[in-house]
Design a protein around this motif. Structure first.
Motif, PDB file in Angstrom:
ATOM      1  N   PRO A  25     -55.144  17.659  45.819  1.00 17.51           N
ATOM      2  CA  PRO A  25     -55.968  18.715  46.413  1.00 17.51           C
ATOM      3  C   PRO A  25     -56.012  19.962  45.541  1.00 17.51           C
ATOM      4  N   ASP A  26     -57.204  20.513  45.355  1.00 15.59           N
ATOM      5  CA  ASP A  26     -57.295  21.813  44.692  1.00 15.59           C
ATOM      6  C   ASP A  26     -57.030  22.912  45.718  1.00 15.59           C
ATOM      7  N   LEU A  27     -57.253  24.178  45.360  1.00 16.08           N
ATOM      8  CA  LEU A  27     -56.927  25.262  46.276  1.00 16.08           C
ATOM      9  C   LEU A  27     -57.714  25.180  47.566  1.00 16.08           C
ATOM     10  N   ASN A  28     -58.930  24.558  47.533  1.00 13.06           N
ATOM     11  CA  ASN A  28     -59.769  24.437  48.717  1.00 13.06           C
ATOM     12  C   ASN A  28     -59.536  23.145  49.487  1.00 13.06           C
ATOM     13  N   GLY A  29     -58.616  22.310  49.023  1.00 16.06           N
ATOM     14  CA  GLY A  29     -58.359  21.041  49.690  1.00 16.06           C
ATOM     15  C   GLY A  29     -59.362  19.973  49.322  1.00 16.06           C
ATOM     16  N   CYS A  57     -63.355  26.894  41.804  1.00 11.65           N
ATOM     17  CA  CYS A  57     -64.105  27.443  42.928  1.00 11.65           C
ATOM     18  C   CYS A  57     -64.970  26.369  43.565  1.00 11.65           C
ATOM     19  N   VAL A  58     -65.394  26.619  44.792  1.00 12.59           N
ATOM     20  CA  VAL A  58     -66.215  25.646  45.486  1.00 12.59           C
ATOM     21  C   VAL A  58     -67.570  25.490  44.800  1.00 12.59           C
ATOM     22  N   TYR A  62     -64.491  28.615  37.374  1.00 14.57           N
ATOM     23  CA  TYR A  62     -63.062  28.881  37.281  1.00 14.57           C
ATOM     24  C   TYR A  62     -62.836  30.372  37.058  1.00 14.57           C
ATOM     25  N   PRO A  63     -61.734  30.903  37.565  1.00 13.29           N
ATOM     26  CA  PRO A  63     -61.385  32.277  37.201  1.00 13.29           C
ATOM     27  C   PRO A  63     -60.925  32.337  35.753  1.00 13.29           C
ATOM     28  N   SER A 425     -60.105  33.178  42.538  1.00 15.04           N
ATOM     29  CA  SER A 425     -61.139  32.210  42.871  1.00 15.04           C
ATOM     30  C   SER A 425     -61.959  32.659  44.071  1.00 15.04           C
ATOM     31  N   LYS A 426     -61.295  33.235  45.074  1.00 17.07           N
ATOM     32  CA  LYS A 426     -62.008  33.675  46.272  1.00 17.07           C
ATOM     33  C   LYS A 426     -62.931  34.866  45.968  1.00 17.07           C
ATOM     34  N   ARG A 427     -62.533  35.708  45.055  1.00 16.53           N
ATOM     35  CA  ARG A 427     -63.422  36.815  44.659  1.00 16.53           C
ATOM     36  C   ARG A 427     -64.671  36.262  43.959  1.00 16.53           C
ATOM     37  N   MET A 428     -64.493  35.220  43.168  1.00 21.23           N
ATOM     38  CA  MET A 428     -65.650  34.603  42.520  1.00 21.23           C
ATOM     39  C   MET A 428     -66.601  34.000  43.552  1.00 21.23           C
TER      40      MET A 428
END
Length: 449
Positions: A25-29, A57-58, A62-63, A425-428
């Protein structure tokens, strides 16, 4: 966890399998990884993946590399042999393997959400305890959405009509979806995922599945694997399965409620219940107190997208508060009616869009923090109530990002490397959304202001 699996028995199970999807899983599952030949997999061939993939990112970007190592180096995907399954929905034999993300030095990666949950479970084990969890996942079934500027549509039923939203708790087969659910049930059996109950939820063509409670890592693996299977089987039947938190306006959103209790290792003794009196223990109150103290700062881990906060607008079905109550669905922390041995806390805050590993890790880490620091809970909410400001969650993605960014607690629980990378990532993702103009803005602002 499942009993260990030998390579010999695995070879028998994978006989005739051409390829194995090796995923983590990545950060978003979202499952990320590589497809390896069956021969290479059984030969235990080393499989490496760029570290930055865990922070993808979804949207696919990438950051900056500083968040996953300036060299943009690799980590190793190490298969969990008890989570290798032949995929039943594909005609040509193919398998999937859930993998741990391991650094080149052999340590679990600090960017891996599965590793974060593993470490939280270890903290309980150090105290002689074992957390027990169960997830309840809601989802929608729609026709394929070829024009993303148009709303999702439920499929046409056997009566030639689309469901209008009056089917809550219905067991009717008029929707024509029985072949899909039959194959989904067979798929779960083939993947070793026990089913408890399916039900039609309140929304249009919305459903819920309840998983059987168990070890947190096992339940997170099963939820992760189920979501992957759900999407694939739906496509096979000409449907799309949608786990967005709020896919339809003016319709309840999709939650992923987490039931959680704690037992003594090697026994079924629930530490939330006094064995002699059957009454709640101090640990039970402190666990709730920890959730109340921590979850506001950790909201982003359970509501990770801008759409997640649309779900909170329907306050009854999706409470955006940290109040607790006995059997009251308006509270974010609900104590279901049960016998003393099954005393548990239901965390109603995560959406179906959340990463199950991360949501379970955040909830269990907050509860353990409360026990360790003897956090006292508020008085239980009763009947109709209004949440005080200190027990209200962030109402937007922007606010949730700020709360997590300012949190020293989050970095203590999950490490600065993960928290900072997750925030980047969430800011992106937020910036990507802000780069678009919605139909609402064109409709009401374009001609009037």
């Amino acid at each position: 966890m499942n009993a260990p699996v030998s390579l010999g028995s695995l070879a028998e199970r994978l006989a005739g399998v051409g390829d194995v999807e090796c995923v983590t899983p990545d950060l978003n599952g979202i499952p990320r990884g590589k497809v390896m030949t069956g021969e290479g997999f059984l030969a235990d061939r080393r499989l490496q993946l760029a570290r930055g993939v865990l922070l993808q990112c979804v949207m696919g970007g990438y950051p900056e590399a500083q968040y996953y190592g300036s060299d943009d180096g690799d980590l190793v995907l190490r298969p969990l042999l008890d989570q290798v399954h032949v995929l039943p929905w594909i005609e040509r034999p193919r398998a999937i393997a859930i993998c741990e993300a391991v650094e080149l030095d052999g340590q679990l990666s600090g960017l891996s959400t599965r590793a974060l949950l593993s470490r939280v479970v270890e903290r309980y084990a150090e105290r002689g305890w074992a957390p027990v969890v169960a997830t309840e996942l809601e989802f929608f079934l729609f026709e394929p959405n070829r024009d993303d500027t148009q709303p999702f549509q439920p499929p046409v039923g056997l009566d030639g009509r689309r469901e209008a939203g009056y089917g809550a708790f219905s067991v009717s087969t008029s929707s024509g979806l029985k072949p899909f659910f039959d194959e989904l049930a067979d798929t779960m059996a083939a993947l070793g995922i026990p089913r408890d109950t399916f039900m039609h939820e309140m929304g249009v063509s919305q459903y819920e599945i309840n998983f059987v409670h168990g070890d947190p890592l096992l339940i997170a693996d099963q939820t992760f694997l189920f979501k992957h299977a759900l999407h694939e089987v739906a496509l096979k039947h000409g449907l799309i399965a949608v786990c967005m938190a709020k896919p339809l306006a003016r319709v309840p959103g999709c939650s992923m409620h987490i039931h959680q209790s704690v037992v003594e290792q090697g026994s079924s003794n629930n530490i939330f219940t006094d064995a002699d009196t059957g009454e709640a223990t101090a640990h039970f109150g402190h666990f709730i107190g920890g959730l109340q103290q921590c979850m506001g700062e950790l909201t982003l881990l359970m509501a990770p997208y801008i759409n997640s906060y649309q779900r909170f607008c329907h306050a009854y079905a999706s409470p955006n508060n940290l109040c607790w109550s006995h059997d009251n669905r308006s509270a974010g922390l609900r104590i279901p009616a049960s016998g003393p041995e099954a005393r548990r806390v239901e965390n109603r805050l995560p959406g179906a869009d959340a990463n199950p590993y991360l949501s379970v890790a955040a909830s269990l880490a907050a509860g353990l923090y409360g026990i360790d620091n003897q956090c006292e809970p508020s008085a239980p909410a009763q009947g109709e109530f209004e949440a005080p400001d200190e027990l209200t969650l962030p109402g937007t993605l922007h606010d949730a990002i700020l709360r997590l960014d300012r949190s020293t607690l989050a970095r203590e629980l999950f490490g600065a490397e993960f928290v900072d990378g997750f925030l980047a990532s969430k800011r992106m993702e937020l910036q990507s959304f802000m780069d678009e103009i919605t139909p609402w803005e064109r409709r009401f602002l374009g001609s009037q202001v």
